[in-house]
Design a protein around this motif. Sequence first.
Motif, PDB file in Angstrom:
ATOM      1  N   ARG A  74     -28.950   9.625 -29.176  1.00  0.00           N
ATOM      2  CA  ARG A  74     -28.496   9.876 -27.992  1.00  0.00           C
ATOM      3  C   ARG A  74     -27.095   9.657 -27.991  1.00  0.00           C
ATOM      4  NH1 ARG A  74     -30.685   5.678 -24.286  1.00  0.00           N
ATOM      5  NH2 ARG A  74     -30.602   3.714 -25.762  1.00  0.00           N
ATOM      6  N   HIS A  75     -26.303  10.393 -27.019  1.00  0.00           N
ATOM      7  CA  HIS A  75     -24.719  10.521 -27.221  1.00  0.00           C
ATOM      8  C   HIS A  75     -24.128   9.565 -25.905  1.00  0.00           C
ATOM      9  CE1 HIS A  75     -24.869  13.826 -30.175  1.00  0.00           C
ATOM     10  NE2 HIS A  75     -25.895  14.039 -29.513  1.00  0.00           N
ATOM     11  N   SER A  76     -23.126   8.939 -26.335  1.00  0.00           N
ATOM     12  CA  SER A  76     -22.550   8.276 -25.427  1.00  0.00           C
ATOM     13  C   SER A  76     -21.690   8.982 -24.454  1.00  0.00           C
ATOM     14  CB  SER A  76     -21.493   7.302 -25.998  1.00  0.00           C
ATOM     15  OG  SER A  76     -20.417   7.955 -26.929  1.00  0.00           O
ATOM     16  N   CYS A  77     -21.255  10.006 -24.800  1.00  0.00           N
ATOM     17  CA  CYS A  77     -20.227  10.952 -24.000  1.00  0.00           C
ATOM     18  C   CYS A  77     -20.406  12.450 -23.797  1.00  0.00           C
ATOM     19  CB  CYS A  77     -18.828  10.814 -24.525  1.00  0.00           C
ATOM     20  SG  CYS A  77     -17.854   9.382 -24.598  1.00  0.00           S
ATOM     21  N   GLN A  78     -21.237  13.002 -24.800  1.00  0.00           N
ATOM     22  CA  GLN A  78     -21.554  14.563 -24.672  1.00  0.00           C
ATOM     23  C   GLN A  78     -23.008  14.761 -24.355  1.00  0.00           C
ATOM     24  OE1 GLN A  78     -20.915  15.350 -28.866  1.00  0.00           O
ATOM     25  NE2 GLN A  78     -18.920  15.171 -28.725  1.00  0.00           N
ATOM     26  N   ASP A  79     -22.972  15.794 -23.412  1.00  0.00           N
ATOM     27  CA  ASP A  79     -24.277  16.360 -22.923  1.00  0.00           C
ATOM     28  C   ASP A  79     -24.836  17.228 -24.144  1.00  0.00           C
ATOM     29  OD1 ASP A  79     -23.881  14.974 -20.471  1.00  0.00           O
ATOM     30  OD2 ASP A  79     -22.972  16.724 -19.422  1.00  0.00           O
ATOM     31  N   GLU A  80     -26.059  17.548 -24.010  1.00  0.00           N
ATOM     32  CA  GLU A  80     -26.790  18.338 -24.815  1.00  0.00           C
ATOM     33  C   GLU A  80     -27.754  19.294 -24.394  1.00  0.00           C
ATOM     34  OE1 GLU A  80     -28.915  17.792 -29.473  1.00  0.00           O
ATOM     35  OE2 GLU A  80     -28.116  16.201 -28.401  1.00  0.00           O
ATOM     36  N   PHE A  81     -27.927  20.379 -24.853  1.00  0.00           N
ATOM     37  CA  PHE A  81     -28.962  21.312 -24.224  1.00  0.00           C
ATOM     38  C   PHE A  81     -29.605  22.082 -25.307  1.00  0.00           C
ATOM     39  CE2 PHE A  81     -29.988  25.547 -22.600  1.00  0.00           C
ATOM     40  CZ  PHE A  81     -30.616  25.248 -21.343  1.00  0.00           C
ATOM     41  N   VAL A  82     -30.836  22.356 -25.252  1.00  0.00           N
ATOM     42  CA  VAL A  82     -31.675  23.201 -26.264  1.00  0.00           C
ATOM     43  C   VAL A  82     -32.381  24.168 -25.513  1.00  0.00           C
ATOM     44  CG1 VAL A  82     -31.435  21.325 -27.959  1.00  0.00           C
ATOM     45  CG2 VAL A  82     -33.471  21.677 -26.563  1.00  0.00           C
ATOM     46  N   TYR A  83     -32.484  25.274 -26.212  1.00  0.00           N
ATOM     47  CA  TYR A  83     -33.223  26.474 -25.606  1.00  0.00           C
ATOM     48  C   TYR A  83     -34.151  26.960 -26.876  1.00  0.00           C
ATOM     49  CZ  TYR A  83     -34.729  30.818 -23.323  1.00  0.00           C
ATOM     50  OH  TYR A  83     -35.419  31.846 -22.865  1.00  0.00           O
ATOM     51  N   ALA A  84     -35.314  27.037 -26.712  1.00  0.00           N
ATOM     52  CA  ALA A  84     -36.225  27.408 -27.669  1.00  0.00           C
ATOM     53  C   ALA A  84     -36.386  28.841 -27.776  1.00  0.00           C
ATOM     54  CB  ALA A  84     -37.706  26.849 -27.439  1.00  0.00           C
ATOM     55  N   LEU A  85     -36.315  29.670 -28.930  1.00  0.00           N
ATOM     56  CA  LEU A  85     -36.252  30.903 -28.961  1.00  0.00           C
ATOM     57  C   LEU A  85     -37.672  31.609 -29.702  1.00  0.00           C
ATOM     58  CD1 LEU A  85     -32.653  31.254 -30.485  1.00  0.00           C
ATOM     59  CD2 LEU A  85     -33.394  31.989 -28.284  1.00  0.00           C
ATOM     60  N   GLU A  86     -38.251  30.706 -30.604  1.00  0.00           N
ATOM     61  CA  GLU A  86     -39.133  31.363 -31.363  1.00  0.00           C
ATOM     62  C   GLU A  86     -40.216  30.120 -32.113  1.00  0.00           C
ATOM     63  OE1 GLU A  86     -38.440  33.283 -35.237  1.00  0.00           O
ATOM     64  OE2 GLU A  86     -39.633  35.035 -34.380  1.00  0.00           O
ATOM     65  N   GLY A  87     -41.421  30.105 -31.952  1.00  0.00           N
ATOM     66  CA  GLY A  87     -42.194  29.150 -32.537  1.00  0.00           C
ATOM     67  C   GLY A  87     -42.683  28.005 -31.699  1.00  0.00           C
ATOM     68  N   GLU A  88     -43.080  27.032 -32.075  1.00  0.00           N
ATOM     69  CA  GLU A  88     -43.409  25.833 -31.487  1.00  0.00           C
ATOM     70  C   GLU A  88     -43.231  24.421 -32.010  1.00  0.00           C
ATOM     71  OE1 GLU A  88     -47.822  25.821 -30.513  1.00  0.00           O
ATOM     72  OE2 GLU A  88     -47.768  27.651 -29.548  1.00  0.00           O
ATOM     73  N   ALA A  89     -42.804  23.510 -31.024  1.00  0.00           N
ATOM     74  CA  ALA A  89     -42.307  22.415 -31.723  1.00  0.00           C
ATOM     75  C   ALA A  89     -42.910  21.133 -30.789  1.00  0.00           C
ATOM     76  CB  ALA A  89     -40.718  22.292 -32.068  1.00  0.00           C
ATOM     77  N   VAL A  90     -42.300  20.004 -31.218  1.00  0.00           N
ATOM     78  CA  VAL A  90     -42.503  18.774 -30.269  1.00  0.00           C
ATOM     79  C   VAL A  90     -41.192  18.081 -29.934  1.00  0.00           C
ATOM     80  CG1 VAL A  90     -43.740  16.806 -29.915  1.00  0.00           C
ATOM     81  CG2 VAL A  90     -44.780  18.593 -31.051  1.00  0.00           C
ATOM     82  N   LEU A  91     -40.906  17.898 -28.642  1.00  0.00           N
ATOM     83  CA  LEU A  91     -39.589  17.297 -28.045  1.00  0.00           C
ATOM     84  C   LEU A  91     -40.045  15.837 -27.974  1.00  0.00           C
ATOM     85  CD1 LEU A  91     -36.703  17.075 -27.262  1.00  0.00           C
ATOM     86  CD2 LEU A  91     -37.531  17.848 -25.109  1.00  0.00           C
ATOM     87  N   VAL A  92     -39.399  15.033 -28.667  1.00  0.00           N
ATOM     88  CA  VAL A  92     -39.594  13.834 -28.699  1.00  0.00           C
ATOM     89  C   VAL A  92     -38.414  12.799 -27.760  1.00  0.00           C
ATOM     90  CG1 VAL A  92     -40.087  11.361 -29.999  1.00  0.00           C
ATOM     91  CG2 VAL A  92     -40.841  13.469 -30.756  1.00  0.00           C
ATOM     92  N   CYS A  93     -38.831  12.349 -26.558  1.00  0.00           N
ATOM     93  CA  CYS A  93     -37.747  11.890 -25.629  1.00  0.00           C
ATOM     94  C   CYS A  93     -38.136  10.194 -25.399  1.00  0.00           C
ATOM     95  CB  CYS A  93     -37.783  12.707 -24.395  1.00  0.00           C
ATOM     96  SG  CYS A  93     -37.163  14.364 -24.476  1.00  0.00           S
ATOM     97  N   GLY A  94     -37.481   9.620 -25.962  1.00  0.00           N
ATOM     98  CA  GLY A  94     -37.818   8.256 -25.894  1.00  0.00           C
ATOM     99  C   GLY A  94     -39.261   8.060 -26.527  1.00  0.00           C
ATOM    100  N   THR A  95     -40.075   7.483 -25.769  1.00  0.00           N
ATOM    101  CA  THR A  95     -41.756   7.320 -26.296  1.00  0.00           C
ATOM    102  C   THR A  95     -42.617   8.525 -25.732  1.00  0.00           C
ATOM    103  OG1 THR A  95     -42.165   6.064 -24.399  1.00  0.00           O
ATOM    104  CG2 THR A  95     -41.441   4.945 -26.431  1.00  0.00           C
ATOM    105  N   VAL A  96     -41.996   9.503 -25.078  1.00  0.00           N
ATOM    106  CA  VAL A  96     -42.736  10.761 -24.554  1.00  0.00           C
ATOM    107  C   VAL A  96     -42.716  11.932 -25.434  1.00  0.00           C
ATOM    108  CG1 VAL A  96     -42.974  12.300 -22.546  1.00  0.00           C
ATOM    109  CG2 VAL A  96     -42.460   9.863 -22.382  1.00  0.00           C
ATOM    110  N   GLU A  97     -43.847  12.660 -25.857  1.00  0.00           N
ATOM    111  CA  GLU A  97     -44.022  13.866 -26.473  1.00  0.00           C
ATOM    112  C   GLU A  97     -44.159  15.009 -25.645  1.00  0.00           C
ATOM    113  OE1 GLU A  97     -46.121  13.118 -30.059  1.00  0.00           O
ATOM    114  OE2 GLU A  97     -44.885  11.850 -30.872  1.00  0.00           O
TER     115      GLU A  97
END
Length: 156
Positions: A74-97
């Motif tokens: 995680r970042h202390s000062c910066q915001d981050e954003f992701v946008y999926a374009l193609e394919g499939e993956a798993v986003l791991v947020c803390g302990t949630v997938e």
Amino acid sequence: MNKPAKKEFCDALTLCARGQRRRAACEAVHLSATFAVQMAGRSKRILGDLFGLSNFGVNLTALQPGCRSAMQHRHSCQDEFVYALEGEAVLVCGTVEVPLHAGMCAGFAAGGVSHHIENRGTAAFTYLEIGDRTAGDLGSIRSTILSPYAGRTSGS
């Protein structure tokens, strides 16, 4: 794994076995070598710099099967954003997938939940990473081995 990472890993283990390094240093090198293998299938095109963007960055990133975007962080000062374009993956947020597929997006406020993306599928996963470039950002890396450590990160 590329040969330099393997050599660095082997040399560190040899030194540790001889008692010339602390265990934590050996674990850090082991984690680095393991992480290098997991990252080997990641390619990143830094798009924002091509256009002289200085306030935020944009990367076109592809993860091959079995690859991950980064260590859980995680970042202390910066915001981050992701946008999926193609394919499939798993986003791991803390302990949630959460499954990610084309057209989905996720955002991470500075100081928020730790995260990374894993491609557990059989085809490439491509997405945009967008982040601000706030000076002084520190990325906290979560790991069973390196939990007390933090590493500097640059803007996305």
